[in-house]
Design a protein around this motif. Structure first.
Motif, PDB file in Angstrom:
ATOM      1  N   LEU A 100       0.829  -1.207   0.000  1.00 65.61           N
ATOM      2  CA  LEU A 100       0.000   0.000   0.000  1.00 65.61           C
ATOM      3  C   LEU A 100       0.865   1.260   0.000  1.00 65.61           C
ATOM      4  N   GLU A 101       1.949   1.226   0.759  1.00 64.45           N
ATOM      5  CA  GLU A 101       2.851   2.391   0.795  1.00 64.45           C
ATOM      6  C   GLU A 101       3.478   2.659  -0.571  1.00 64.45           C
ATOM      7  N   ASN A 102       3.762   1.572  -1.303  1.00 65.54           N
ATOM      8  CA  ASN A 102       4.272   1.733  -2.658  1.00 65.54           C
ATOM      9  C   ASN A 102       3.293   2.525  -3.517  1.00 65.54           C
ATOM     10  N   VAL A 103       2.009   2.210  -3.326  1.00 70.38           N
ATOM     11  CA  VAL A 103       0.984   2.808  -4.181  1.00 70.38           C
ATOM     12  C   VAL A 103       0.699   4.267  -3.799  1.00 70.38           C
ATOM     13  N   ILE A 104       0.739   4.574  -2.501  1.00 73.85           N
ATOM     14  CA  ILE A 104       0.338   5.921  -2.071  1.00 73.85           C
ATOM     15  C   ILE A 104       1.499   6.912  -2.031  1.00 73.85           C
ATOM     16  N   GLU A 105       2.734   6.421  -2.173  1.00 77.83           N
ATOM     17  CA  GLU A 105       3.899   7.293  -2.029  1.00 77.83           C
ATOM     18  C   GLU A 105       3.845   8.502  -2.962  1.00 77.83           C
ATOM     19  N   PRO A 107       1.358   9.758  -5.010  1.00 76.67           N
ATOM     20  CA  PRO A 107       0.239  10.706  -4.881  1.00 76.67           C
ATOM     21  C   PRO A 107       0.412  11.669  -3.702  1.00 76.67           C
ATOM     22  N   ILE A 108       0.884  11.149  -2.570  1.00 76.89           N
ATOM     23  CA  ILE A 108       1.051  12.009  -1.395  1.00 76.89           C
ATOM     24  C   ILE A 108       2.195  12.997  -1.614  1.00 76.89           C
ATOM     25  N   LEU A 109       3.305  12.481  -2.109  1.00 76.46           N
ATOM     26  CA  LEU A 109       4.514  13.301  -2.224  1.00 76.46           C
ATOM     27  C   LEU A 109       4.427  14.291  -3.378  1.00 76.46           C
ATOM     28  N   VAL A 110       3.910  13.828  -4.498  1.00 77.87           N
ATOM     29  CA  VAL A 110       3.958  14.639  -5.710  1.00 77.87           C
ATOM     30  C   VAL A 110       2.677  15.446  -5.909  1.00 77.87           C
ATOM     31  N   LYS A 111       1.549  14.796  -5.643  1.00 72.13           N
ATOM     32  CA  LYS A 111       0.274  15.480  -5.891  1.00 72.13           C
ATOM     33  C   LYS A 111      -0.335  16.080  -4.638  1.00 72.13           C
ATOM     34  N   ASN A 112       0.334  15.893  -3.503  1.00 71.32           N
ATOM     35  CA  ASN A 112      -0.185  16.393  -2.227  1.00 71.32           C
ATOM     36  C   ASN A 112      -1.588  15.882  -1.907  1.00 71.32           C
ATOM     37  N   THR A 113      -1.877  14.677  -2.357  1.00 75.75           N
ATOM     38  CA  THR A 113      -3.149  14.058  -1.990  1.00 75.75           C
ATOM     39  C   THR A 113      -3.149  13.810  -0.477  1.00 75.75           C
ATOM     40  N   PRO A 114      -4.253  14.164   0.226  1.00 73.17           N
ATOM     41  CA  PRO A 114      -4.289  13.855   1.661  1.00 73.17           C
ATOM     42  C   PRO A 114      -4.110  12.356   1.881  1.00 73.17           C
ATOM     43  N   LYS A 115      -3.394  12.011   2.949  1.00 77.14           N
ATOM     44  CA  LYS A 115      -3.019  10.615   3.154  1.00 77.14           C
ATOM     45  C   LYS A 115      -4.244   9.695   3.185  1.00 77.14           C
ATOM     46  N   GLN A 117      -7.174  10.023   1.850  1.00 74.99           N
ATOM     47  CA  GLN A 117      -7.733   9.850   0.509  1.00 74.99           C
ATOM     48  C   GLN A 117      -6.835   8.940  -0.333  1.00 74.99           C
ATOM     49  N   ALA A 118      -5.523   9.147  -0.220  1.00 75.26           N
ATOM     50  CA  ALA A 118      -4.576   8.321  -0.995  1.00 75.26           C
ATOM     51  C   ALA A 118      -4.719   6.854  -0.614  1.00 75.26           C
ATOM     52  N   ILE A 119      -4.906   6.606   0.690  1.00 71.86           N
ATOM     53  CA  ILE A 119      -5.049   5.221   1.146  1.00 71.86           C
ATOM     54  C   ILE A 119      -6.329   4.602   0.568  1.00 71.86           C
ATOM     55  N   GLU A 120      -7.414   5.379   0.638  1.00 70.47           N
ATOM     56  CA  GLU A 120      -8.674   4.863   0.088  1.00 70.47           C
ATOM     57  C   GLU A 120      -8.532   4.537  -1.396  1.00 70.47           C
ATOM     58  N   GLU A 121      -7.966   5.492  -2.133  1.00 72.11           N
ATOM     59  CA  GLU A 121      -7.819   5.286  -3.580  1.00 72.11           C
ATOM     60  C   GLU A 121      -6.855   4.150  -3.870  1.00 72.11           C
TER      61      GLU A 121
END
Lengths: 245, 217
Positions: A100-105, A107-115, A117-121
Motif C-alpha cells: 500500500l505504501e508503494n501505491v500511495i507514495e 500521490p502524497i509526495l507529488v500530488k499532495n493528496t491527503p493521506k 484519501q490516498a489510502i482509500e484510492e
C-alpha cells in the motif's frame, strides 16, 4: 469522429554514443488505443518507450502529448511524467515500503493528496488488480505476477493519461504471465491508452489495436494486428514472425 | 587479582567521569561525522565534477594522514584563531576524520541500490531529490548499517586520542591515575574493560537494528 491523439512522435532520433538506437521514428497513439511494439532485442523498442516517458531524452525530433509539444527546455518533465505511467520489466517496487505504501507514495509526495484519501484510492486500485489481501505486506513476500500487478496499481495511482509497459511479463515465470496480461487487458477494456513492449504475440493480437514492428531502430511495419500477423508486407517482419511463432 | 578488583572498585567514580566524557565525545563526533559523511557522499555521487573533486580531496587528505596529526593540527590551528576547549576540538577532529570513512560507506551503499529504483521514482513524477530522500537513502542506510556500526566502534576507540590534547576521557583518566601511582598496567587494563563494555553494548544495539530492518528485505 476522429479520436484524440494522445501521443505523437515525429522524426525521433536517439543515440547512445556511436550507437544510433532510434532512427526517424514516427508514431501516433490515439486515445484508448493499445499500441504494441514488437521486434528483436536491441531493436529500440524499450528506448522508444523510455523516450516517451522522458527517462531518456531524445537527441532530436518532436514528441507531442495530447497535441502539446513537450521539450526539456520548456516543460517541467516531472509534471509530464506524472501524466505518463510506466511499468518496468523488473517491477522496481520500493522494497522498504509495504504494498500500500508503494501505491500511495507518489500521490502524497507529488500530488499532495491527503493521506487518508490516498489510502482509500490506493486500496481501490489494489482491489482492482486482485491484491486486496496484500495491503500491508512487503514486496519481497510476493510472487512476480503479484509484484507486477502492484507496479501497475502504483502507476495508476497517479491517474496517468497514458500507460507504458516495458516488457511487463518478460521477468515472470510462465505460469504467472497470464494474471498480468489479464490485468492489462482489463485496463485496455476500460479505455486506457497504452503502449506496450512485449514478446507476447497472443496479447498483441488479441488486445492490440495497432502493432508496430521495429528493427534496427526503425519502424519497419505498422498496422492492425491482423494485417501484421496474417499478412506482413515486409520481408523482415515475415522473418521475425516466423522466428518467434 | 584481588588487588585489581580493589583498585577497580576504588577508582570507578573517577572512571565514570571519564566514561561520561568518552560517551559525550563519541556521540557528538559521530553525529557530526554522519552529517559530514552524508554531505560528502552526495558530493561524490553528484554529476558536477568540481564537487566530486572537493569530496575526493577531502577523503584523500583525511585517509592519508594519521588521526593524531589531524587532532593536533586542528587543535593548535583552531586555538590560534579562537579559544576552544580540548573536548570540542577533539570532537570536531574526530568528526572530520570519521566523516571521510562514513562518506565512502554511504556513497557505496547509495550506488549499490538498483538503478531501477531511481527510474521508478522518476517515472511517477517524483523529482530526483524526492526520490533520493524517500526511496534511495532509506534503502542505502539500511544497507550501510553494519559498516556504519563498525565505523562508530572505531570512532569510540579513536576518541582515546583526544586525551593527548588534554581531554580527561577514559584513557586520559587512566593515564593520570597511572602516573600518580605508577600502577600503569592496572589502570590501563581497567580502561580496556570500560571500552570493551561500550563496544559490546553498541554491537548488540547495531545487531538489533539490523535484525529489525531485515524483515522487509
Amino acid at each position: 469522429m476522429a479520436k484524440k491523439l494522445m501521443v505523437q512522435v515525429e522524426r525521433l532520433n536517439k543515440s547512445f554514443g556511436d550507437l544510433h538506437v532510434l532512427r526517424n521514428i514516427n508514431l501516433q497513439v490515439e486515445e484508448s488505443d493499445v499500441v504494441v511494439l514488437i521486434g528483436a532485442s536491441g531493436s529500440g523498442k524499450s528506448t522508444l518507450l523510455r523516450c516517451l516517458n522522458f527517462l531518456e531524452i531524445k537527441d532530436d525530433g518532436k514528441i507531442f502529448l495530447e497535441g502539446e509539444q513537450v521539450e526539456k527546455d520548456t516543460h517541467n518533465l516531472n509534471e509530464i511524467r506524472q501524466r505518463v505511467g510506466m511499468v518496468f520489466q523488473h517491477f522496481n517496487l520500493f522494497p522498504h515500503k509495504t504494498v500500500l505504501e508503494n501505491v500511495i507514495e507518489a500521490p502524497i509526495l507529488v500530488k499532495n493528496t491527503p493521506k487518508k484519501q490516498a489510502i482509500e484510492e490506493g486500496k481501490v486500485l489494489l482491489d482492482k488488480v486482485g491484491l486486496s489481501d496484500k495491503y500491508h505486506v512487503y514486496p519481497s513476500t510476493l510472487s512476480g505476477g503479484q509484484k507486477q500487478r502492484v507496479a501497475i496499481a502504483r502507476s495508476l495511482a497517479m491517474n496517468p493519461e497514458v500507460m507504458l509497459f516495458d516488457e511487463p511479463t518478460s521477468a515472470l515465470d510462465p505460469e504467472l504471465v497470464g494474471e498480468v496480461l489479464n490485468t492489462m487487458k482489463e485496463l485496455a477494456e476500460e479505455g486506457m491508452t497504452m503502449v506496450v513492449v512485449t514478446h507476447e504475440m497472443g496479447f498483441a493480437r488479441e488486445v492490440g489495436d495497432r502493432v508496430v514492428y521495429m528493427h534496427d531502430g526503425k519502424i519497419v511495419e505498422y498496422g492492425k494486428p491482423e494485417e501484421i500477423f496474417d499478412g506482413p508486407k515486409e520481408q523482415r517482419t515475415k522473418e521475425f514472425l516466423s522466428s518467434i511463432l | 587479582m584481588s588487588h585489581f578488583f580493589d583498585v577497580f572498585m576504588e577508582s570507578y567514580p573517577i572512571f565514570l567521569e571519564g566514561l561520561k566524557i568518552t560517551l559525550y565525545l563519541s556521540a557528538a563526533s559521530l553525529v557530526m561525522a554522519f552529517v559530514i559523511g552524508l554531505f560528502f557522499a552526495i558530493l561524490k555521487i553528484s554529476s558536477i565534477k568540481p564537487l566530486q573533486w572537493i569530496a575526493d580531496a577531502y577523503i584523500w587528505l583525511i585517509r592519508g594522514t594519521p588521526l593524531i596529526v589531524q587532532i593536533f593540527v586542528l587543535y593548535y590551528g583552531i586555538t590560534e584563531i579562537i579559544l576552544i576547549d580540548a573536548f570540542w576540538a577533539g570532537a570536531i577532529g574526530l568528526a572530520i576524520h570519521s566523516g571521510a570513512y562514513i562518506a565512502e560507506i554511504i556513497r557505496g551503499s547509495i550506488q549499490s541500490i538498483a538503478k531501477g529504483q531511481m527510474e521508478a521514482g522518476r517515472s511517477l513524477g517524483m523529482t530526483k531529490l524526492q526520490t533520493m530522500r524517500r526511496i534511495i537513502l532509506p534503502q542505502a542506510f539500511r544497507r550501510a548499517i553494519p559498516s556504519l556500526g563498525n565505523q562508530f566502534i572505531i570512532g569510540i576507540k579513536d576518541s582515546s586520542l583526544v586525551s593527548f590534547i588534554g581531554a580527561q576521557e577514559l584513557f586520559g583518566v587512566s593515564s593520570s591515575l597511572g602516573s600518580n601511582s605508577f600502577d600503569f598496567l592496572t589502570f590501563y587494563s581497567i580502561a580496556a574493560i570500560y571500552y570493551l563494555v561500550i563496544v559490546l553494548v553498541l554491537s548488540v544495539v547495531v545487531n538489533r537494528i539490523e535484525k529489525r530492518l531485515a524483515k522487509s528485505d
